[in-house]
Motif scaffolding. Structure first.
Motif, mmCIF file in Angstrom:
data_model
loop_
_atom_site.group_PDB
_atom_site.id
_atom_site.type_symbol
_atom_site.label_atom_id
_atom_site.label_comp_id
_atom_site.label_asym_id
_atom_site.label_seq_id
_atom_site.Cartn_x
_atom_site.Cartn_y
_atom_site.Cartn_z
ATOM 1 N N SER A 4 0.834 -1.212 0.000
ATOM 2 C CA SER A 4 0.000 0.000 0.000
ATOM 3 C C SER A 4 0.862 1.253 0.000
ATOM 4 O O SER A 4 0.597 2.201 -0.756
ATOM 5 N N LEU A 8 1.012 4.140 -2.887
ATOM 6 C CA LEU A 8 0.729 5.537 -2.577
ATOM 7 C C LEU A 8 1.925 6.422 -2.919
ATOM 8 O O LEU A 8 1.759 7.551 -3.395
ATOM 9 N N ILE A 76 -5.732 1.161 4.016
ATOM 10 C CA ILE A 76 -5.939 2.400 3.255
ATOM 11 C C ILE A 76 -7.100 3.203 3.844
ATOM 12 O O ILE A 76 -7.015 4.432 3.996
ATOM 13 N N GLN A 77 -8.207 2.532 4.175
ATOM 14 C CA GLN A 77 -9.352 3.228 4.752
ATOM 15 C C GLN A 77 -8.983 3.871 6.089
ATOM 16 O O GLN A 77 -9.374 5.003 6.380
ATOM 17 N N PHE A 80 -6.606 6.906 5.377
ATOM 18 C CA PHE A 80 -7.313 8.071 4.863
ATOM 19 C C PHE A 80 -8.167 8.714 5.955
ATOM 20 O O PHE A 80 -8.309 9.940 6.010
ATOM 21 N N MET A 122 -12.812 5.605 -2.010
ATOM 22 C CA MET A 122 -12.536 4.312 -2.632
ATOM 23 C C MET A 122 -13.825 3.780 -3.239
ATOM 24 O O MET A 122 -14.871 3.807 -2.590
ATOM 25 N N ILE A 177 -9.339 5.401 -6.633
ATOM 26 C CA ILE A 177 -8.892 4.111 -6.113
ATOM 27 C C ILE A 177 -10.063 3.136 -6.197
ATOM 28 O O ILE A 177 -11.156 3.415 -5.691
ATOM 29 N N GLN A 179 -11.547 -0.638 -5.408
ATOM 30 C CA GLN A 179 -11.427 -1.889 -4.665
ATOM 31 C C GLN A 179 -12.257 -2.952 -5.375
ATOM 32 O O GLN A 179 -13.463 -2.784 -5.552
#
Length: 204
Positions: A4, A8, A76-77, A80, A122, A177, A179
């Protein structure tokens, strides 16, 4: 976490956001900046993410165990979510808006329309039964029928009707992004199962 952060880092806007500010080495922000600096400047083919991992905690506030497999989407969630406070400028890169449009089904008692708007960073797409990402996008924009949708004081009507829900990307983010939902929960065995099928991407 490794994959990840590498992905990024490859985004120029994210790279500038992390590297061009002053962050404390006493928390995750400064150590994320350290990792980005090392990826940019170190002559080696690898870096040590231990300083960042040491300062990174899970949803429960407890430091994570780097020896346990971490879910990339969940990371990632979480990242962010924390960047909203620490690096609010990230929204200009990753945040978009979806419009949820509700419309009565043909047999409904009244004619009904309403809209709501949600922000997203996302976009989740179905892959089961789909052969390519174009099919997944087509599935995303198909209407979802909701039974007994509660309507309150709409032109004098209060009650429940069947509606169709359409989801539209109103404002796309600069960086989208996606998913892919590669796992589904099997209710019969109470376990997540990985979708195992051919899935193609267009490079055009």
């Amino acid at each position: 976490i490794n994959s990840s952060i590498q992905q990024l880092f490859s985004i120029n806007g994210m790279k500038k956001l992390v590297l061009n500010e002053n962050y404390s080495n006493e928390d995750w922000t400064g150590n994320l900046q350290l990792a980005f600096s090392q990826l940019l400047l170190y002559p080696t083919t690898y870096i040590d993410l231990s300083p960042f991992v040491t300062h990174w905690t899970g949803w429960d506030g407890i430091p994570i165990d780097p020896h346990e497999q971490q879910d990339a989407v969940e990371f990632i969630q979480m990242l962010f979510g924390r960047m909203e406070d620490a690096m609010p400028a990230f929204k200009s890169l990753f945040e978009g808006t979806v419009q949820n449009h509700f419309r009565n089904c043909p047999a409904a008692a009244i004619e009904y329309e309403s809209d709501s708007f949600d922000h997203f960073t996302m976009l989740s797409l179905e892959v089961k039964g789909k052969s390519c990402i174009e099919d997944s996008f087509q599935s995303y924009i198909q209407p979802l029928v909701i039974s007994d949708y509660k309507v309150e004081n709409y032109n004098g009507f209060t009650g429940k009707i069947d509606v169709e829900k359409y989801t539209i990307i109103k404002n796309a983010p600069e960086i989208l992004i996606i998913q892919l939902k590669r796992f589904e929960f099997n209710l019969s065995i109470c376990r997540r199962e990985k979708v195992n099928q051919k899935y193609m991407f267009s490079f055009e």
